[in-house]
Design a protein around this motif. Structure first.
Motif, PDB file in Angstrom:
ATOM      1  N   GLU A  51       8.945  -1.198   2.483  1.00  0.00           N
ATOM      2  CA  GLU A  51       9.066  -1.146   1.030  1.00  0.00           C
ATOM      3  C   GLU A  51       8.990   0.317   0.642  1.00  0.00           C
ATOM      4  O   GLU A  51       8.074   1.034   1.039  1.00  0.00           O
ATOM      5  CB  GLU A  51       7.936  -1.945   0.357  1.00  0.00           C
ATOM      6  CG  GLU A  51       8.053  -1.996  -1.162  1.00  0.00           C
ATOM      7  CD  GLU A  51       6.938  -2.821  -1.802  1.00  0.00           C
ATOM      8  OE1 GLU A  51       7.187  -3.979  -2.183  1.00  0.00           O
ATOM      9  OE2 GLU A  51       5.814  -2.288  -1.909  1.00  0.00           O
ATOM     10  N   LEU A  56       8.405   0.467  -4.836  1.00  0.00           N
ATOM     11  CA  LEU A  56       8.271  -0.980  -5.009  1.00  0.00           C
ATOM     12  C   LEU A  56       9.586  -1.694  -4.732  1.00  0.00           C
ATOM     13  O   LEU A  56       9.749  -2.861  -5.071  1.00  0.00           O
ATOM     14  CB  LEU A  56       7.779  -1.290  -6.427  1.00  0.00           C
ATOM     15  CG  LEU A  56       6.335  -0.864  -6.719  1.00  0.00           C
ATOM     16  CD1 LEU A  56       6.007  -1.050  -8.185  1.00  0.00           C
ATOM     17  CD2 LEU A  56       5.350  -1.617  -5.848  1.00  0.00           C
ATOM     18  N   GLU A  57      10.516  -0.961  -4.115  1.00  0.00           N
ATOM     19  CA  GLU A  57      11.800  -1.549  -3.759  1.00  0.00           C
ATOM     20  C   GLU A  57      11.739  -2.053  -2.322  1.00  0.00           C
ATOM     21  O   GLU A  57      11.266  -1.364  -1.416  1.00  0.00           O
ATOM     22  CB  GLU A  57      12.919  -0.514  -3.898  1.00  0.00           C
ATOM     23  CG  GLU A  57      13.124  -0.011  -5.319  1.00  0.00           C
ATOM     24  CD  GLU A  57      13.572  -1.104  -6.266  1.00  0.00           C
ATOM     25  OE1 GLU A  57      14.363  -1.976  -5.828  1.00  0.00           O
ATOM     26  OE2 GLU A  57      13.146  -1.093  -7.431  1.00  0.00           O
ATOM     27  N   GLY A  58      12.215  -3.255  -2.096  1.00  0.00           N
ATOM     28  CA  GLY A  58      12.146  -3.861  -0.780  1.00  0.00           C
ATOM     29  C   GLY A  58      12.981  -3.130   0.262  1.00  0.00           C
ATOM     30  O   GLY A  58      13.931  -2.407  -0.064  1.00  0.00           O
ATOM     31  N   ARG A  80       6.240  -0.446   7.559  1.00  0.00           N
ATOM     32  CA  ARG A  80       5.173  -0.110   6.621  1.00  0.00           C
ATOM     33  C   ARG A  80       5.744   0.318   5.275  1.00  0.00           C
ATOM     34  O   ARG A  80       6.881   0.772   5.176  1.00  0.00           O
ATOM     35  CB  ARG A  80       4.303   1.006   7.201  1.00  0.00           C
ATOM     36  CG  ARG A  80       3.504   0.570   8.444  1.00  0.00           C
ATOM     37  CD  ARG A  80       2.867   1.771   9.127  1.00  0.00           C
ATOM     38  NE  ARG A  80       2.015   1.355  10.244  1.00  0.00           N
ATOM     39  CZ  ARG A  80       2.454   1.116  11.465  1.00  0.00           C
ATOM     40  NH1 ARG A  80       3.759   1.225  11.735  1.00  0.00           N
ATOM     41  NH2 ARG A  80       1.609   0.763  12.426  1.00  0.00           N
ATOM     42  N   ALA A  81       4.935   0.194   4.236  1.00  0.00           N
ATOM     43  CA  ALA A  81       5.337   0.623   2.904  1.00  0.00           C
ATOM     44  C   ALA A  81       5.173   2.130   2.769  1.00  0.00           C
ATOM     45  O   ALA A  81       4.256   2.728   3.343  1.00  0.00           O
ATOM     46  CB  ALA A  81       4.497  -0.080   1.841  1.00  0.00           C
ATOM     47  N   PRO A 110       2.503  -3.782   4.511  1.00  0.00           N
ATOM     48  CA  PRO A 110       3.932  -3.990   4.310  1.00  0.00           C
ATOM     49  C   PRO A 110       4.407  -3.730   2.889  1.00  0.00           C
ATOM     50  O   PRO A 110       5.594  -3.501   2.672  1.00  0.00           O
ATOM     51  CB  PRO A 110       4.121  -5.465   4.687  1.00  0.00           C
ATOM     52  CG  PRO A 110       2.795  -6.093   4.384  1.00  0.00           C
ATOM     53  CD  PRO A 110       1.771  -5.054   4.696  1.00  0.00           C
ATOM     54  N   THR A 111       3.492  -3.804   1.917  1.00  0.00           N
ATOM     55  CA  THR A 111       3.849  -3.570   0.526  1.00  0.00           C
ATOM     56  C   THR A 111       2.734  -2.808  -0.180  1.00  0.00           C
ATOM     57  O   THR A 111       1.568  -2.853   0.237  1.00  0.00           O
ATOM     58  CB  THR A 111       4.083  -4.888  -0.255  1.00  0.00           C
ATOM     59  OG1 THR A 111       2.835  -5.571  -0.411  1.00  0.00           O
ATOM     60  CG2 THR A 111       5.083  -5.789   0.446  1.00  0.00           C
ATOM     61  N   ALA A 112       3.084  -2.146  -1.288  1.00  0.00           N
ATOM     62  CA  ALA A 112       2.102  -1.409  -2.069  1.00  0.00           C
ATOM     63  C   ALA A 112       1.094  -2.325  -2.738  1.00  0.00           C
ATOM     64  O   ALA A 112      -0.004  -1.880  -3.109  1.00  0.00           O
ATOM     65  CB  ALA A 112       2.818  -0.570  -3.130  1.00  0.00           C
ATOM     66  N   ALA A 113       1.425  -3.612  -2.883  1.00  0.00           N
ATOM     67  CA  ALA A 113       0.489  -4.557  -3.504  1.00  0.00           C
ATOM     68  C   ALA A 113      -0.836  -4.623  -2.758  1.00  0.00           C
ATOM     69  O   ALA A 113      -1.863  -4.995  -3.328  1.00  0.00           O
ATOM     70  CB  ALA A 113       1.115  -5.950  -3.578  1.00  0.00           C
ATOM     71  N   TRP A 114      -0.824  -4.232  -1.493  1.00  0.00           N
ATOM     72  CA  TRP A 114      -2.059  -4.274  -0.713  1.00  0.00           C
ATOM     73  C   TRP A 114      -3.101  -3.277  -1.234  1.00  0.00           C
ATOM     74  O   TRP A 114      -4.279  -3.388  -0.904  1.00  0.00           O
ATOM     75  CB  TRP A 114      -1.755  -4.012   0.761  1.00  0.00           C
ATOM     76  CG  TRP A 114      -1.144  -5.198   1.456  1.00  0.00           C
ATOM     77  CD1 TRP A 114      -0.141  -5.994   0.989  1.00  0.00           C
ATOM     78  CD2 TRP A 114      -1.504  -5.711   2.737  1.00  0.00           C
ATOM     79  NE1 TRP A 114       0.161  -6.989   1.896  1.00  0.00           N
ATOM     80  CE2 TRP A 114      -0.658  -6.822   2.994  1.00  0.00           C
ATOM     81  CE3 TRP A 114      -2.416  -5.333   3.708  1.00  0.00           C
ATOM     82  CZ2 TRP A 114      -0.734  -7.567   4.158  1.00  0.00           C
ATOM     83  CZ3 TRP A 114      -2.487  -6.068   4.888  1.00  0.00           C
ATOM     84  CH2 TRP A 114      -1.662  -7.171   5.106  1.00  0.00           C
TER      85      TRP A 114
END
Length: 399
Positions: A17, A20-22, A57-58, A362-366
């Motif tokens: 990611e 915030l773009e996949g 990884r993000a 894997p994402t910034a949400a973490w």
């Protein structure tokens, strides 16, 4: 690639990611700047140079911490314990830090600042603003800014933090010192000037305006500490004076929100301070819905927010201030850049400085999903590995 070597170009691939773009995504760094970023299947054929695969990884922009007080001596753990036991915060503890900072040598202050700046870097902060404000006399404030300038170009003169103890009961006289001799000594070492403007406990609107006008005449950009302790004139004054930011914004009126939304002044929110003082959090949702530009920062200081962690600030903003993850990440990066009136940092667009963070996620949400966990795998500043390590490679050193 080590922390001390900078390749002509570096291609980062395998990004799960990007912002915030996949993904899968890629990013090309050249000359310390982002040369290209986007979906991996659109990568220019001529993209070459050294390559690193981050394995899904993000990758996010480096954090921009636009409000810190990193130069100080001493500590105030007992004050924090007392607040946790029920004593309210009332700003008076600043003078405890003033006494310790006045007694410290420049070398001692630089050593402490170096440790805190390295700590911030390890948590993903690639740009720091650093204020004076803990000596409250001309030579000491100059000394603080000399230390701060060794770590950042974003230095802020905050002689108008609180009234110096020797000027107790003579606030107007102290304001004249700040706007006169103190400013004259400090302006060559500062980019910004700040003032703590409150109805009670700091400087009123007229006193604050006097300091800000003098600072503007000396060529400094303007910032305001405002509306932290209660409703007051800080936000309105910041808009009136076209300040780059008004910081804290815990107690805003409807008129304050409307004024900020219609201005170029950024509302910088500092939830670490509310966390550490058990105060109400700012109403970020009201500011965002009104269209105001919002930034997030740590307010790192020894009394009311002793943290350098922007990931913690992002998690608090999402959990306690009803910001979405996208809003919080934007506020902690591009928002901080706007509060410093910078367009070369805070993002991952071509032409911006290559400041980025590789997350062990894997994402910034973490950042919110796993609060308090060190998720920073690598920090790149100006295209150079500055902290952590690339997947499969050695760690960078931190000076």
């Amino acid at each position: 690639m080590s922390g001390g070597s900078v390749p002509d170009s570096l291609l980062v691939t395998g990004i799960g990611e990007l912002g915030l773009e996949g993904g899968p995504a890629a990013l090309l760094i050249a000359g310390g700047q982002v040369a290209w970023s986007g979906p991996a299947d659109r990568l220019p054929e001529q993209a070459g140079g050294e390559r690193v695969d981050v394995g899904g990884r993000a990758v996010i922009p480096g954090f921009v911490d636009s409000h810190t007080h990193l130069v100080f001596a001493g500590q105030r753990a007992a004050e924090w314990e007392a607040r946790m036991a029920g004593r309210p915060y009332a700003a008076g503890g600043i003078l405890t830090t003033v006494r310790a900072t006045r007694d410290a040598t420049e070398s001692q202050l630089a050593d402490r600042t170096r440790r805190l700046a390295a700590e911030a870097l390890r948590s993903g902060t690639t740009t720091l603003e650093v204020k004076s404000g803990y000596c409250l006399e001309p030579a000491g404030e100059e000394r603080m800014l000399r230390v701060a300038s060794g770590f950042t170009a974003e230095t802020t003169f905050l002689g108008a933090h609180v009234v110096a103890p020797e000027y107790a009961g003579r606030t107007d006289d102290y304001v004249e010192l700040v706007a006169g001799e103190m400013l004259a000594r400090c302006a060559p070492l500062a980019r910004w000037a700040d003032v703590f403007c409150e109805e009670r406990g700091a400087f009123d609107a007229d006193q604050s305006r006097h300091v800000l006008r003098a600072a503007a005449a000396a060529g400094l950009g303007l910032r305001v500490h405002g509306n932290q302790l209660g409703p007051g004139p800080g936000a309105g004054l910041a808009v009136e004076m076209a300040a780059a930011s008004v910081d804290h914004c815990t107690h805003l009126s409807a008129g304050d929100v409307e004024a900020l939304a219609g201005s170029g002044t950024v509302a910088t929110l500092l939830p670490g301070a509310e966390f550490s003082t058990r105060s109400p959090y700012p109403d970020a949702r009201r500011l965002l819905d009104a269209g105001a530009r919002v930034a997030l920062a740590t307010d790192c200081n020894p009394g009311t927010s002793f943290t350098t962690s922007m990931p913690l600030v992002v998690a608090l903003a999402v959990r306690e201030m009803r910001m979405t993850l996208a809003e919080a990440l934007d506020a902690a990066t591009a928002g901080g850049a706007a509060a410093l009136r910078r367009d070369d940092i805070g993002g991952l667009s071509p032409g911006q400085r290559a400041d980025l963070v590789v997350l062990e996620a894997p994402t910034a949400a973490w950042l919110g999903y796993r609060p308090g966990v060190d998720l920073v795998r690598a920090v790149v500043r100006g295209g150079q590995l500055a902290a952590g390590s690339w997947p499969g490679r050695g760690a960078a050193g931190i000076a």
